[in-house]
Design an enzyme around this catalytic site. Structure first.
Site, PDB file in Angstrom:
ATOM      1  CG  ASN A 103      41.072   0.009 -54.121  1.00  0.00           C
ATOM      2  OD1 ASN A 103      41.570  -0.872 -54.060  1.00  0.00           O
ATOM      3  ND2 ASN A 103      41.832   0.985 -53.966  1.00  0.00           N
ATOM      4  CG  HIS A 120      36.029  -4.262 -57.938  1.00  0.00           C
ATOM      5  ND1 HIS A 120      37.118  -4.800 -57.794  1.00  0.00           N
ATOM      6  CD2 HIS A 120      35.755  -4.435 -59.652  1.00  0.00           C
ATOM      7  CE1 HIS A 120      37.533  -5.933 -58.582  1.00  0.00           C
ATOM      8  NE2 HIS A 120      36.647  -5.719 -59.180  1.00  0.00           N
ATOM      9  CB  CYS A 128      17.277  -0.565 -57.123  1.00  0.00           C
ATOM     10  SG  CYS A 128      15.596  -1.518 -56.466  1.00  0.00           S
ATOM     11  N   GLY A 188      49.660  -2.444 -55.656  1.00  0.00           N
ATOM     12  CA  GLY A 188      48.899  -2.437 -54.298  1.00  0.00           C
ATOM     13  C   GLY A 188      47.769  -3.512 -54.491  1.00  0.00           C
TER      14      GLY A 188
HETATM   15  P1  NAD Z   1      44.234  -7.449 -52.119  1.00  0.00           P
HETATM   16  O1  NAD Z   1      43.807  -7.319 -50.495  1.00  0.00           O
HETATM   17  O2  NAD Z   1      44.050  -8.788 -52.717  1.00  0.00           O
HETATM   18  O3  NAD Z   1      45.389  -7.688 -52.067  1.00  0.00           O
HETATM   19  C1  NAD Z   1      46.273  -6.418 -51.540  1.00  0.00           C
HETATM   20  C2  NAD Z   1      47.489  -6.649 -52.446  1.00  0.00           C
HETATM   21  O4  NAD Z   1      47.944  -5.547 -51.604  1.00  0.00           O
HETATM   22  C3  NAD Z   1      48.695  -7.447 -51.806  1.00  0.00           C
HETATM   23  O5  NAD Z   1      49.415  -7.536 -52.852  1.00  0.00           O
HETATM   24  C4  NAD Z   1      49.346  -6.785 -50.773  1.00  0.00           C
HETATM   25  O6  NAD Z   1      50.636  -7.405 -51.432  1.00  0.00           O
HETATM   26  C5  NAD Z   1      49.411  -5.913 -50.840  1.00  0.00           C
HETATM   27  N1  NAD Z   1      49.889  -4.317 -50.258  1.00  0.00           N
HETATM   28  C6  NAD Z   1      49.679  -4.435 -48.747  1.00  0.00           C
HETATM   29  N2  NAD Z   1      50.254  -3.094 -48.923  1.00  0.00           N
HETATM   30  C7  NAD Z   1      50.309  -2.272 -49.948  1.00  0.00           C
HETATM   31  C8  NAD Z   1      50.958  -1.545 -49.802  1.00  0.00           C
HETATM   32  N3  NAD Z   1      51.553  -0.264 -48.913  1.00  0.00           N
HETATM   33  N4  NAD Z   1      51.944  -0.838 -50.985  1.00  0.00           N
HETATM   34  C9  NAD Z   1      51.326  -1.676 -52.004  1.00  0.00           C
HETATM   35  N5  NAD Z   1      50.392  -2.733 -51.773  1.00  0.00           N
HETATM   36  C10 NAD Z   1      50.972  -3.422 -50.740  1.00  0.00           C
HETATM   37  O7  NAD Z   1      43.628  -6.659 -53.027  1.00  0.00           O
HETATM   38  P2  NAD Z   1      42.801  -6.674 -54.515  1.00  0.00           P
HETATM   39  O8  NAD Z   1      43.529  -7.255 -54.727  1.00  0.00           O
HETATM   40  O9  NAD Z   1      42.032  -4.825 -55.218  1.00  0.00           O
HETATM   41  O10 NAD Z   1      41.726  -7.248 -54.629  1.00  0.00           O
HETATM   42  C11 NAD Z   1      40.820  -7.471 -53.586  1.00  0.00           C
HETATM   43  C12 NAD Z   1      39.754  -6.813 -53.578  1.00  0.00           C
HETATM   44  O11 NAD Z   1      38.920  -6.220 -52.091  1.00  0.00           O
HETATM   45  C13 NAD Z   1      38.915  -5.853 -54.671  1.00  0.00           C
HETATM   46  O12 NAD Z   1      37.885  -6.583 -55.767  1.00  0.00           O
HETATM   47  C14 NAD Z   1      38.451  -4.520 -54.124  1.00  0.00           C
HETATM   48  O13 NAD Z   1      37.929  -4.084 -54.797  1.00  0.00           O
HETATM   49  C15 NAD Z   1      38.319  -4.852 -52.689  1.00  0.00           C
HETATM   50  N6  NAD Z   1      38.422  -4.317 -51.884  1.00  0.00           N
HETATM   51  C16 NAD Z   1      38.734  -2.849 -52.198  1.00  0.00           C
HETATM   52  C17 NAD Z   1      39.116  -2.247 -50.890  1.00  0.00           C
HETATM   53  C18 NAD Z   1      39.464  -0.872 -51.440  1.00  0.00           C
HETATM   54  O14 NAD Z   1      38.437   0.416 -52.057  1.00  0.00           O
HETATM   55  N7  NAD Z   1      40.569   0.207 -50.161  1.00  0.00           N
HETATM   56  C19 NAD Z   1      39.702  -2.743 -49.623  1.00  0.00           C
HETATM   57  C20 NAD Z   1      40.001  -3.694 -50.001  1.00  0.00           C
HETATM   58  C21 NAD Z   1      39.065  -5.380 -50.766  1.00  0.00           C
HETATM   59 ZN    ZN Z   2      13.654  -1.022 -58.434  1.00  0.00          ZN
END
Ligand code: NAD
Ligand code: ZN
Length: 244
Positions: A103, A120, A128, A188
């Site tokens: 996240n 990430h 930059c 998650g």
């Molecule tokens: P993803 O969106 O691919 O998957 C999310 C997962 O969370 C799913 O498997 C879903 O079933 C599960 N989920 C949903 N609600 C939940 C809950 N209440 N409790 C537990 N699990 C739950 O996300 P990812 O696997 O982290 O990968 C996607 C990319 O998106 C990452 O690289 C990340 O950097 C980025 N991202 C980050 C954020 C953030 O910082 N909050 C938000 C969106 C995407």
């Molecule tokens: Zn620079």
């Protein structure tokens, strides 16, 4: 309510090294949407995969900057939830705990977790676009995105975009903790975005007990030693309560 298996509790009580990997799902209950959830409002017609890339930024820096401004606003207004808080308590109980997160929202640190590896990057940092130097200050000329002081190139958010390399040190430390831990919690995360998705498999191969916490099955579920189906904000506090 998810029942917590007694042998898992016993394992966690005696574990000295625990690694935790979190994904967007742990912040869903804070109102920060996951990537797989449809985008809303202004952004409903864009796929994150088409915005979070260097190519997208180069083609339309203002659009991508505005998308991040919108995400920053949402995250700034969000609060850590019981899932984030439970991981703070777990770290206090188990000093050898490493929290690895995909996240970019900074909610683990805001909740009080101390050892956090942000694989990430962080939504609130800027760097930059040309040379990658982190930028603390810039001239506010009203341009969007603003220009960097170093190269007079655009500023971009200090996050890892699709197709980019992960920060080397954080990834190396994450990999080491996956190899060395006795228990690994995968929380998650859809376990499809590599290389982070490799970590639970690494832990498994190295002999750790691997636990998945997610309301939905993932490609990793069939291999997990324990699957605790349910939202992190419910399952993690239940796990903590069972440890007491
Ligand atoms: P993803 O969106 O691919 O998957 C999310 C997962 O969370 C799913 O498997 C879903 O079933 C599960 N989920 C949903 N609600 C939940 C809950 N209440 N409790 C537990 N699990 C739950 O996300 P990812 O696997 O982290 O990968 C996607 C990319 O998106 C990452 O690289 C990340 O950097 C980025 N991202 C980050 C954020 C953030 O910082 N909050 C938000 C969106 C995407
Ligand atoms: Zn620079």
């Amino acid at each position: 309510m998810t029942a917590i298996p007694a042998d898992l509790i016993e394992k966690l009580r005696t574990a000295h090294r625990v690694a935790v990997l979190t994904g967007a799902g742990i912040s869903a209950e804070s109102g920060v949407p996951t990537f797989r959830d449809a985008q809303t409002g202004l952004w409903a017609n864009y796929r994150p995969e088409d915005l979070a890339t260097p190519q997208a930024f180069q083609a339309n820096p203002k659009l991508v900057w505005e998308w991040y401004a919108w995400r920053r606003e949402r995250v700034a207004a969000a609060q850590p939830n019981p899932g984030h808080h439970a991981l703070v308590t777990l770290e206090q109980r188990i000093p050898g705990l490493t929290l690895i997160t995909q996240n970019v929202d900074g909610l683990h640190r805001r909740a009080g977790s101390r050892r956090v590896l942000e694989l990430h990057g962080n939504l609130f940092g800027n760097k930059c676009f040309r040379c990658g130097k982190p930028a603390e200050t810039w001239e506010d000329t009203g341009e969007m995105p603003p220009k960097s002081n170093c190269c007079r190139s655009w500023l971009r958010p200090d996050v890892v975009w699709f197709g980019e390399m992960l920060p080397e040190t954080a990834l190396r430390q994450a990999d080491a903790s996956a190899r060395e831990c006795e228990v690994f919690l995968s929380i998650g995360t859809s376990t499809v975005v590599y290389p982070a998705a490799e970590l639970p498999f690494t832990a498994l191969r190295s002999g750790a007990i691997v636990v998945e916490i997610n309301p939905q099955p993932t490609p990793f579920s069939p291999q997990a030693n324990f699957v605790l189906p349910g939202p992190a904000g419910v399952v993690l506090p239940a796990l903590l309560a069972a440890l007491d």
